[in-house]
Design an enzyme around this catalytic site. Structure first.
Site, PDB file in Angstrom:
ATOM      1  CB  SER A 318     -33.065   5.461  45.666  1.00 36.44           C
ATOM      2  OG  SER A 318     -33.699   4.245  46.033  1.00 36.44           O
ATOM      3  CD1 TRP A 321     -38.028   8.308  50.383  1.00 37.62           C
ATOM      4  CD2 TRP A 321     -37.602   5.913  50.306  1.00 37.62           C
ATOM      5  NE1 TRP A 321     -39.170   7.549  50.575  1.00 37.62           N
ATOM      6  CE2 TRP A 321     -39.167   6.394  50.459  1.00 37.62           C
ATOM      7  CE3 TRP A 321     -37.308   4.579  50.254  1.00 37.62           C
ATOM      8  CZ2 TRP A 321     -40.138   5.308  50.553  1.00 37.62           C
ATOM      9  CZ3 TRP A 321     -38.248   3.729  50.631  1.00 37.62           C
ATOM     10  CH2 TRP A 321     -39.524   4.103  50.712  1.00 37.62           C
ATOM     11  CG  HIS A 322     -34.486   2.283  50.956  1.00 31.37           C
ATOM     12  ND1 HIS A 322     -34.350   2.915  49.725  1.00 31.37           N
ATOM     13  CD2 HIS A 322     -35.361   1.319  50.840  1.00 31.37           C
ATOM     14  CE1 HIS A 322     -35.027   2.222  48.938  1.00 31.37           C
ATOM     15  NE2 HIS A 322     -35.855   1.341  49.676  1.00 31.37           N
ATOM     16  N   GLY A 323     -33.231   4.867  54.581  1.00 30.18           N
ATOM     17  CA  GLY A 323     -32.864   5.042  56.091  1.00 30.18           C
ATOM     18  C   GLY A 323     -31.804   6.156  56.385  1.00 30.18           C
ATOM     19  CG  PHE A 512     -37.452   1.810  55.076  1.00 33.92           C
ATOM     20  CD1 PHE A 512     -36.427   2.245  55.943  1.00 33.92           C
ATOM     21  CD2 PHE A 512     -37.685   0.753  54.721  1.00 33.92           C
ATOM     22  CE1 PHE A 512     -35.573   1.144  55.965  1.00 33.92           C
ATOM     23  CE2 PHE A 512     -36.532  -0.300  54.656  1.00 33.92           C
ATOM     24  CZ  PHE A 512     -35.583  -0.107  55.321  1.00 33.92           C
TER      25      PHE A 512
END
Length: 512
Positions: A318, A321-323, A512
């Site tokens: 997770s 996923w954000h960056g 994102f």
């Protein structure tokens, strides 16, 4: 196109008016064209990425209903590889390439570094996950394949939630897009109210917080503990108001047209544990990872060590996923560690609560748990906001620096303010509070005062919403009072939302 732009103030009423004037059979075409225009307002050529993934997923959906066994799994794999491949290339290629080069240099290998000039398509992570939801749900038999290409494209590209969510499941939104919606006064006005409240959170609060956060986080080595803590707390407010504000505008604009999106935020800073926080923060993403990663890994139906691993790896991914930055990975790892530790220490805290008899004071227990959770979440925000890992580590090491002198000076100023209240009235105490805050920011007293008033209003409304349906309660008030409240909110947005900010701020989660 930004929700907080003049272009959207024209775009939304024009599209909505045309939507209700057109016959139902043409509305999907209007919304799809509007969504394409909305997305192409950023970087027009990147709409080709959406065209490719939507086309692949359209035929994948048909194939998933047609085939069985190994062929069906290969069809699903083709969809997953296409979507994740696009995401991996645009978002993680340079990140992976640079880290491979560093690793090769460390072990003495000659690695040719060829970074590409890639601009991340707006909202790529969001519409990738939404598109994946469709094929996975069809594969699992929970959703029928969509035969109408235009409606599937609209499901992925529906402009209110296209670039920053919420990440919808096909079961929730596809049938709503097919259903004819009529103009309903109460539904439309409620949607406009949610949009106004979301705009208030974004342009009045979140964009003001930028003034307190950016100067510190852009150059943290020039600041000590008090300023670092103040900026980090300001960022906790900023990211909540920024992201939940976007979600409110998205939910409100969709509701105006009769489409009900999933609620993405549910007062997360009132959470009493990290697990509860993630049931209240970015709900659509949390449930996505729960259903498509955590549960397939085994969820909690395994041994405790494996359960801990499942939790940790889910939050690690997770974070990624954000960056494409190690700061996001550590942010995710921190939340994973929080959850694992809470799992391991739960019996201890329960026993401690019984021994200290805290369980007999539910309000005190709630306050302590909520404050502890907020402190842990806010500490993790340091890694989310910091420009680099070195900046984040500097901030965490210096959070406690400079406090003795600052507290001593603040205590002296506050004491003097109390003494002068007898002669100067409440102004003396207000002046003392300003004097305490001024070393933490370069902003004027006017900005500090207006921001404080806006924050007080936010907190009051958040508490009322947490305790019940505030909008429904407000509807019971006399009509003149409601109109004063709505007019005041719009006035605050128009006046404060365009003042004391150098530039228009994009929504944080657009990156994102």
């Amino acid at each position: 196109m930004l929700f907080n732009s003049a272009a959207f103030l024209i775009f939304f009423p024009v599209v909505t008016t045309a939507y209700f004037l057109l016959p139902h059979r043409f509305r999907w075409l209007l919304l799809l064209a509007a969504s394409c225009y909305f997305y192409m307002a950023f970087i027009p050529k990147y709409i080709l990425i959406l065209a490719i993934t939507i086309t692949v997923d359209y035929f994948a959906g048909l194939g998933l209903e047609k085939y069985e066994g190994r062929t069906k799994r290969w069809v699903l794999m083709a969809s997953i590889l296409t979507n994740i491949g696009m995401l991996a290339f645009f978002k993680y290629f340079n990140f992976a390439n640079e880290n491979l080069a560093q690793l090769a240099n460390f072990i003495g290998w000659n690695y040719p570094l060829h970074s590409l000039a890639i601009i991340l398509p707006i909202g790529l992570s969001f519409h990738t996950f939404q598109s994946l939801s469709y094929t996975i749900e069809v594969y699992r038999g929970r959703q029928q394949a969509e035969r109408h290409f235009g409606y599937l494209a609209l499901y992925v590209m529906y402009y209110p939630q296209l670039v920053a969510g919420p990440i919808e499941r096909p079961q929730n939104i596809l049938h709503q897009l097919h259903t004819e919606q009529h103009f309903e006064y109460r539904r439309v006005t409620d949607g406009l109210k949610w949009m106004a409240w979301g705009m208030f959170k974004k342009v009045v609060i979140a964009d003001r917080m930028v003034l307190f956060v950016n100067p510190v986080y852009n150059d943290p080595t020039q600041h000590t503990g008090p300023a670092l803590v103040f900026a980090t707390l300001a960022f906790a407010v900023q990211i909540y108001c920024d992201f939940s504000g976007y979600s409110d505008i998205a939910l409100g604009s969709a509701q105006v047209m009769g489409v009900k999106l999933i609620k993405n935020f549910d007062h997360p800073y009132f959470a009493r544990s990290i697990s509860e926080f993630w049931r209240r923060w970015h709900i659509s993403l949390s449930t996505w990872f729960r259903d498509y990663l955590y549960i397939p890994l085994g969820g909690n139906r395994v041994t405790k060590p494996r359960w801990a691993f499942n939790l940790f790896i889910t939050f690690l991914i997770s974070g990624l996923w954000h960056g494409a930055n190690w700061t996001y990975v550590i942010w995710g790892a921190l939340h994973g560690a929080y959850l694992v530790l809470s799992l391991l220490t739960e019996p201890f805290w329960k026993r401690l609560s019984e021994l200290t008899r805290l369980d007999r004071f539910p309000r005190l227990t709630f306050a302590l748990a909520a404050l502890t959770t907020f402190a842990l979440v806010t500490f993790a925000w340091i890694f989310f906001r910091a420009a680099s890992l070195s900046d984040a580590l500097y901030i965490t090491r210096h959070l406690v620096s400079g406090w003795p002198s600052y507290l001593a000076q603040s205590w002296h100023v506050l004491g003097k303010g109390f003494q002068q209240t007898a002669h100067l009235g409440p102004y003396a105490l207000v002046n003392a509070l300003f004097t305490i805050l001024e070393p933490l920011t370069d902003e004027s007293r006017t900005v500090i005062a207006l921001t404080a008033l806006a924050l007080i209003l936010l907190i009051v409304v958040e508490v009322l919403q947490y305790r019940g349906n505030f909008l429904e309660q407000l509807r019971q008030k006399p009509v003149y009072l409601r109109r004063v409240v709505y007019a005041s909110l719009i006035a605050v947005i128009l006046i404060l939302g365009t003042s004391y900010a150098s530039v228009q701020q994009a929504f944080i989660y657009f990156q994102f």
